[in-house]
Design an enzyme around this catalytic site. Structure first.
Site, PDB file in Angstrom:
ATOM      1  N   ASP B   7       0.866  -1.182   0.000  1.00 47.19           N
ATOM      2  CA  ASP B   7       0.000   0.000   0.000  1.00 47.19           C
ATOM      3  C   ASP B   7       0.903   1.232   0.000  1.00 47.19           C
ATOM      4  O   ASP B   7       1.435   1.621   1.038  1.00 47.19           O
ATOM      5  CB  ASP B   7      -0.904  -0.005   1.245  1.00 47.19           C
ATOM      6  N   GLU B  67      -1.857  -1.518  -5.331  1.00 47.31           N
ATOM      7  CA  GLU B  67      -3.093  -0.828  -5.675  1.00 47.31           C
ATOM      8  C   GLU B  67      -2.856   0.144  -6.828  1.00 47.31           C
ATOM      9  O   GLU B  67      -1.814   0.801  -6.871  1.00 47.31           O
ATOM     10  CB  GLU B  67      -3.577  -0.052  -4.440  1.00 47.31           C
ATOM     11  N   ASP B 139      -2.422   1.183   7.190  1.00 44.73           N
ATOM     12  CA  ASP B 139      -1.706   0.996   5.919  1.00 44.73           C
ATOM     13  C   ASP B 139      -1.322  -0.459   5.703  1.00 44.73           C
ATOM     14  O   ASP B 139      -1.330  -0.967   4.578  1.00 44.73           O
ATOM     15  CB  ASP B 139      -0.464   1.884   5.867  1.00 44.73           C
TER      16      ASP B 139
END
Lengths: 156, 156
Positions: B7, B67, B139
């Site tokens: 992330d 992502e 996170d």
């Protein structure tokens, strides 16, 4: 001082290495790393990472200059460009080299004398300042321009 | 299969490694690489690069998931994020691992069951799916969620 300029791009990343005392500049090496748009982005970024590592190892520049990125009309392209930029910064910093950032405007100001100069004006001035026989490829010219900009700034 | 989720963030980059057969998932390791906003970006990116290299070497995941980035309200932050993303992709690909990308929506769909899930819902589901005693840091939870998403997708 030997300075590496990097002009980041997903398809074409230009590089240019100059030797400079701040007034006179000589081209040591320049070129373009091309990546294949059909390949996954991770592979393309690795091509650029490898290319930069190789020229840094070969020519041992002391400083690196990378153009700042701004959000362009095409925001998605800016993001891709920023990915390349992150990779370039790590390759340079891990060398280890000091990494400097200038805006396109600052670079054009330093090389051509005005901040809105066209691409071909940058090419011509880079060619003249480095005493090259012909225009360097556009992306390499931008990279060399960034290096010249840094050389000029460091003298100030 | 051991999967690494990343992330990306300039201040906090979460990572999460899971072992999964596609149905059951176990957490192997997770955490957050923090960088100092007062340091130059090149140094901060190097902290993330080094951190990722270390956990990849230690836990030897076979696949990486990152992502996708979209242009957010704050375009300048998106650019910084994309820089981190480029670095993460190179670290993973050079390992060498296969690198996959999913949108935040796909990840939330896979983990929580709907694409607009809130951050804390992701944390709760990640905790439940991995049988963790407490919520992982935000996170790290997002990174673990990305890894779980990939584990689910690969089974299809």
């Amino acid at each position: 001082m030997r300075i590496l300029g990097i002009d980041c791009g997903t398809e074409r990343t230009g590089y240019g290495i100059i030797e400079s005392d701040g007034k006179r500049h000589a081209a040591i090496a320049f070129g373009v790393f091309k990546t294949n748009p059909r390949e996954p982005m991770a592979d393309r970024l690795c091509v650029i990472a490898r290319g930069l590592r190789e020229i840094i190892a070969q020519y041992q520049p002391g400083e690196a200059v990378i153009e700042e990125v701004f959000v362009a009309k095409n925001a998605q392209s800016s993001l891709k460009l920023a990915q390349v930029r992150g990779v370039a910064m790590v390759m340079a910093r891990e060398a280890p080299m000091d990494v400097f950032e200038y805006s396109p405007r600052e670079i054009k100001m330093a090389v051509v004398g005005f901040g809105n100069a066209e691409k071909n004006q940058v090419q011509l001035m880079v060619r003249a300042l480095l005493g090259l026989e012909k225009n360097p490829p556009e992306d390499a010219a931008d990279a060399l321009a960034a290096a010249i900009c840094r050389a000029t700034m460091r003298r100030v």
